[in-house]
Design an enzyme around this catalytic site. Structure first.
Site, PDB file in Angstrom:
ATOM      1  N   HIS A 270      26.386  -3.987 -21.694  1.00  0.00           N
ATOM      2  CA  HIS A 270      26.392  -4.909 -20.547  1.00  0.00           C
ATOM      3  C   HIS A 270      25.951  -6.297 -21.016  1.00  0.00           C
ATOM      4  O   HIS A 270      25.047  -6.434 -21.843  1.00  0.00           O
ATOM      5  CB  HIS A 270      25.451  -4.383 -19.460  1.00  0.00           C
ATOM      6  CG  HIS A 270      25.582  -5.118 -18.162  1.00  0.00           C
ATOM      7  ND1 HIS A 270      25.026  -6.364 -17.962  1.00  0.00           N
ATOM      8  CD2 HIS A 270      26.221  -4.804 -17.015  1.00  0.00           C
ATOM      9  CE1 HIS A 270      25.303  -6.768 -16.722  1.00  0.00           C
ATOM     10  NE2 HIS A 270      26.034  -5.836 -16.137  1.00  0.00           N
TER      11      HIS A 270
ATOM     12  N   GLU B 139      24.203  -8.572 -19.673  1.00  0.00           N
ATOM     13  CA  GLU B 139      22.781  -8.907 -19.502  1.00  0.00           C
ATOM     14  C   GLU B 139      21.941  -8.282 -20.609  1.00  0.00           C
ATOM     15  O   GLU B 139      21.030  -8.919 -21.150  1.00  0.00           O
ATOM     16  CB  GLU B 139      22.275  -8.424 -18.129  1.00  0.00           C
ATOM     17  CG  GLU B 139      20.836  -8.883 -17.899  1.00  0.00           C
ATOM     18  CD  GLU B 139      20.173  -8.205 -16.703  1.00  0.00           C
ATOM     19  OE1 GLU B 139      20.833  -8.029 -15.671  1.00  0.00           O
ATOM     20  OE2 GLU B 139      18.989  -7.865 -16.832  1.00  0.00           O
TER      21      GLU B 139
ATOM     22  N   CYS C  61      23.013 -11.180  -3.402  1.00  0.00           N
ATOM     23  CA  CYS C  61      21.650 -11.643  -3.713  1.00  0.00           C
ATOM     24  C   CYS C  61      21.685 -13.152  -3.982  1.00  0.00           C
ATOM     25  O   CYS C  61      22.746 -13.722  -4.263  1.00  0.00           O
ATOM     26  CB  CYS C  61      21.123 -10.907  -4.929  1.00  0.00           C
ATOM     27  SG  CYS C  61      22.092 -11.250  -6.396  1.00  0.00           S
TER      28      CYS C  61
ATOM     29  N   HIS D 113      30.357  -9.460 -11.419  1.00  0.00           N
ATOM     30  CA  HIS D 113      31.310  -8.362 -11.604  1.00  0.00           C
ATOM     31  C   HIS D 113      31.988  -8.033 -10.283  1.00  0.00           C
ATOM     32  O   HIS D 113      31.796  -6.964  -9.740  1.00  0.00           O
ATOM     33  CB  HIS D 113      30.591  -7.125 -12.155  1.00  0.00           C
ATOM     34  CG  HIS D 113      30.233  -7.297 -13.583  1.00  0.00           C
ATOM     35  ND1 HIS D 113      29.006  -6.971 -14.101  1.00  0.00           N
ATOM     36  CD2 HIS D 113      30.950  -7.775 -14.616  1.00  0.00           C
ATOM     37  CE1 HIS D 113      28.997  -7.242 -15.386  1.00  0.00           C
ATOM     38  NE2 HIS D 113      30.147  -7.729 -15.730  1.00  0.00           N
TER      39      HIS D 113
HETATM   40  S1  SF4 Z   1      18.761 -10.352 -11.338  1.00  0.00           S
HETATM   41 FE1  SF4 Z   1      20.941 -10.049 -10.845  1.00  0.00          FE
HETATM   42  S2  SF4 Z   1      20.937  -8.668  -9.055  1.00  0.00           S
HETATM   43 FE2  SF4 Z   1      18.849  -9.481  -9.286  1.00  0.00          FE
HETATM   44  S3  SF4 Z   1      18.739 -11.279  -7.954  1.00  0.00           S
HETATM   45 FE3  SF4 Z   1      19.349 -11.999  -9.975  1.00  0.00          FE
HETATM   46  S4  SF4 Z   1      21.590 -12.007  -9.995  1.00  0.00           S
HETATM   47 FE4  SF4 Z   1      20.928 -10.754  -8.252  1.00  0.00          FE
END
Ligand code: SF4
Length: 278
Positions: A111, A113, A2, A29
């Site tokens: 996690h 995030e 992404c 990851h």
């Molecule tokens: S939130 Fe995470 S998975 Fe989604 S675009 Fe951003 S980096 Fe990629």
């Protein structure tokens, strides 16, 4: 990959060219990407106390305002590689908290995030399945947001369960699952429906890779998670006419290409019956 992961890696390489750089936690990851970054002299530290370089990078997964302030207070230059879509999730959480909602985050408690999303909150819950929802306490106002890489169907299901469980509460949901995750999940469903075997490529600790595995497993009984081409077993492909191949958002193209090549080799070696690869 992404755009969020791609941009974070490019930013790390740019800064590493200018001087020593430490990344706080895994930038992504994916072990292959991490090995490539280490080869450029980039160091990874899991705690700000272990940072020995003047510049530190926050990963694509983001972090809390409190952690940022603590890092800057140590006199470190901070480079933020936080994905813009993780920033969107942070803004949603902050807005719900400001408006007086009790925050419930759908995601994995440990996690990075999720730790970032909850790091500025004094009171919150994290849920990942029905059992976690059943353990929630009633609150007059509940605000729900999610880790960006959760499967949207699962998130909607848990929001619905929260509404059923607390009919007297005002439940507000802000959808913070990112678009690349949604696109990949819906493409994976379409692919898994048609495949005899599905192979998902990605790091073991990548949440969106794990979610892809779970999603595909709902539509195909033979799903395998691999990190590299070396993990692909010829016996998985026996009597398979259609093999599906997908990958987590942090998996480099060359790793996927090598897995694809290995699938063709293994299929030829086992039965030569793989007629399509999607
Ligand atoms: S939130 Fe995470 S998975 Fe989604 S675009 Fe951003 S980096 Fe990629």
């Amino acid at each position: 990959m992404c755009f969020g992961v791609r941009d974070a890696i490019a930013l790390a390489l740019d800064h590493a060219a200018d001087g020593p750089l430490t990344i706080l936690g895994d930038l992504v990851h994916n072990p292959n990407v991490l090995t490539a970054l280490e080869a450029k002299g980039i160091v990874v530290a899991n705690d700000v106390a272990d940072v020995k370089t003047p510049t530190v990078m926050i990963t694509a997964h983001g972090t809390s305002g409190r952690t940022l302030a603590r890092t800057r207070a140590r006199g470190l230059d901070v480079v933020e590689a936080t994905c813009p879509l993780v920033h969107v999730a942070h803004r949603a959480v902050a807005a719900l908290a400001r408006e007086g909602y009790h925050l419930v985050i759908v995601g994995q408690r440990d996690h990075v995030e999720v730790r970032g999303l909850t790091g500025d909150l004094d009171c919150f819950d994290v849920v990942l399945d029905d059992k976690d929802v059943l353990a929630l306490e009633e609150r007059p106002r509940i605000g729900v947001a999610s880790q960006t890489t959760q499967a949207i169907e699962k998130v909607r299901h848990l929001v619905e369960l929260i509404r059923q469980r607390f009919p007297r509460s005002e439940v507000r949901f802000i959808d913070t699952v990112c678009k690349p995750t949604k696109d990949r999940q819906s493409a994976a469903v379409e692919m898994a429906r048609q495949a005899d075997v599905v192979i998902v490529v990605g790091g073991r600790s990548s949440n969106n890779t794990r979610e892809l595995v779970n999603t595909c497993a709902r539509y195909c009984t033979r799903v395998h998670h691999v990190q590299t081409d070396a993990d692909v077993r010829p016996e998985w492909l026996q009597a398979a006419e259609v093999v599906g191949l997908t990958a987590g958002t942090s998996t480099p193209d060359d790793v996927i290409d090598r897995v694809e090549a290995r699938i063709y080799i293994c299929a030829g070696a086992s039965a030569g019956q793989v007629s399509q690869l999607r």
